[in-house]
Design an enzyme around this catalytic site. Structure first.
Site, PDB file in Angstrom:
ATOM      1  CG  ASP A  44      -9.036  -0.553  11.685  1.00 21.48           C
ATOM      2  OD1 ASP A  44      -8.125  -1.272  11.401  1.00 21.48           O
ATOM      3  OD2 ASP A  44      -9.338   0.243  11.066  1.00 21.48           O
TER       4      ASP A  44
ATOM      5  CD  GLU B 275      -8.627   1.604   7.780  1.00 19.09           C
ATOM      6  OE1 GLU B 275      -8.708   0.660   8.481  1.00 19.09           O
ATOM      7  OE2 GLU B 275      -8.001   2.624   8.078  1.00 19.09           O
TER       8      GLU B 275
ATOM      9  CG  ASP C  40      -0.342  -0.422   2.614  1.00 19.99           C
ATOM     10  OD1 ASP C  40       0.903  -0.684   2.621  1.00 19.99           O
ATOM     11  OD2 ASP C  40      -1.045  -0.856   3.477  1.00 19.99           O
TER      12      ASP C  40
ATOM     13  CG  HIS D 289      -6.256  -1.674   8.524  1.00 14.35           C
ATOM     14  ND1 HIS D 289      -6.075  -0.670   9.118  1.00 14.35           N
ATOM     15  CD2 HIS D 289      -4.650  -1.837   8.575  1.00 14.35           C
ATOM     16  CE1 HIS D 289      -4.943   0.039   9.549  1.00 14.35           C
ATOM     17  NE2 HIS D 289      -4.072  -1.026   9.072  1.00 14.35           N
TER      18      HIS D 289
HETATM   19  C1  GLP Z   1      -0.645   0.246   8.643  1.00  8.75           C
HETATM   20  C2  GLP Z   1      -0.368  -0.336   7.568  1.00  8.75           C
HETATM   21  C3  GLP Z   1      -0.475  -1.985   7.742  1.00  8.75           C
HETATM   22  C4  GLP Z   1       0.082  -2.269   9.016  1.00  8.75           C
HETATM   23  C5  GLP Z   1      -0.777  -1.787  10.118  1.00  8.75           C
HETATM   24  C6  GLP Z   1      -0.125  -2.045  11.549  1.00  8.75           C
HETATM   25  O1  GLP Z   1      -1.611   1.007   8.793  1.00  8.75           O
HETATM   26  N1  GLP Z   1      -0.970   0.038   6.383  1.00  8.75           N
HETATM   27  O2  GLP Z   1       0.140  -2.801   6.621  1.00  8.75           O
HETATM   28  O3  GLP Z   1      -0.075  -3.619   9.286  1.00  8.75           O
HETATM   29  O4  GLP Z   1      -0.663  -0.314  10.176  1.00  8.75           O
HETATM   30  O5  GLP Z   1       1.113  -1.473  11.766  1.00  8.75           O
HETATM   31  P1  GLP Z   1       1.831  -1.585  13.054  1.00  8.75           P
HETATM   32  O6  GLP Z   1       2.771  -2.676  12.594  1.00  8.75           O
HETATM   33  O7  GLP Z   1       2.718  -0.380  13.102  1.00  8.75           O
HETATM   34  O8  GLP Z   1       1.203  -1.831  14.067  1.00  8.75           O
END
Ligand code: GLP
Length: 259
Positions: A135, A142, A66, A137
């Site tokens: 959440d 989302e 992404d 995702h």
């Molecule tokens: C972001 C990314 C995800 C990631 C998520 C969790 O929003 N787009 O790919 O898995 O956050 O992030 P973290 O690993 O920092 O908790």
């Protein structure tokens, strides 16, 4: 889904790095699916360390999940910049084989289609790493995302913007829109490994693994994947009802069956 509960992030990093290294040894032209966020960082550090010990990504390619829309690629928080500085610039993968959706494209729908096509033309992702949002995702899909979605624009929830505000000077600087591989795109990867650490992820992990298949918890789509692993530390696994079963079944697996 294979659910693996390990004591800490270091053990997770070793196990997942093993899985990546095994694939790259077997097929140097492996197509890697990379995720940003803090969860994969130890895994990337472990792979960087192994590269200095002889592991090579010289023939591999990589696709990001992404990208933000509204900040340039050159911004230090663009996912393209983050993956380069945290990982790919520190291994021997060729920079021109690290691909990400272009959030600066004038025609976002065309860019979305192009990105899905580029993944397919590369032969598809062999091993996809995923984190999970609080959440539920994955990528930036989302809650409410179609379980069959393709790469497209999404609007971030306020919770995700708030979660990601730590990477920006204030929440006002966190983009509202993103380009993300769809859940249908992610499901096409041959192997999917989701990692989660910390109590803040416990509810999302439990909903993804033990909850109903639902667009409300996008990560639950992995229940449809024939070769998905969810690897969590004790804290992130603390809301799982069948945690003892997962621990026992992993422990009793023969080596060849692991990841
Ligand atoms: C972001 C990314 C995800 C990631 C998520 C969790 O929003 N787009 O790919 O898995 O956050 O992030 P973290 O690993 O920092 O908790």
């Amino acid at each position: 889904m294979e659910v693996i509960v390990l004591p800490d992030a270091d053990r997770i990093a070793t196990l997942v790095a093993d899985a990546y290294a095994r694939r790259v040894h077997a097929n140097p032209a492996t197509v890697l699916g990379l995720a940003t966020g803090s969860s994969p960082l130890k895994i990337y550090r472990e792979l960087i360390r192994r590269c200095s010990d002889g592991l090579s990504f010289g023939s591999a390619s990589a696709f990001l999940l992404d990208e933000y829309i509204g900040i340039p690629r050159s911004h230090e928080q663009s996912y393209y910049s983050v993956i380069r500085s945290e990982f790919t610039d520190q291994i021997d993968i060729s920079a021109d084989r690290v691909f990400s959706p272009n959030g600066e494209a004038d025609d976002i729908p065309a860019e979305s289609e192009r990105y899905d096509r580029a993944i397919a033309d590369a032969g598809g992702v062999d091993i996809q790493l995923l984190g999970i949002g609080t959440d539920g995702h994955v990528g930036f899909n989302e809650p409410g995302s179609s379980l069959a979605s393709r790469t497209r624009i999404k609007t971030l929830t306020e919770q995700t913007r708030d979660d990601n505000a730590r990477f920006f000077s204030s929440i006002n600087d966190v983009p509202r829109h993103v380009l993300t591989q769809g859940l249908g795109t992610i499901l096409e990867a041959r192997k999917v490994i989701l990692v989660a650490m910390g109590a803040g992820k416990a509810e999302a992990v439990a909903a993804a693994v033990e909850g109903p298949l639902s667009a409300f918890c996008p990560a639950s789509v992995l229940q449809l994947h024939p070769n998905a692993a969810v690897i969590v530390d004790e804290a992130a696994g603390s809301a799982l009802e069948m945690v003892d079963y997962y621990k026992n079944s992993y422990f009793h697996k023969p080596d060849w069956q692991k990841l």
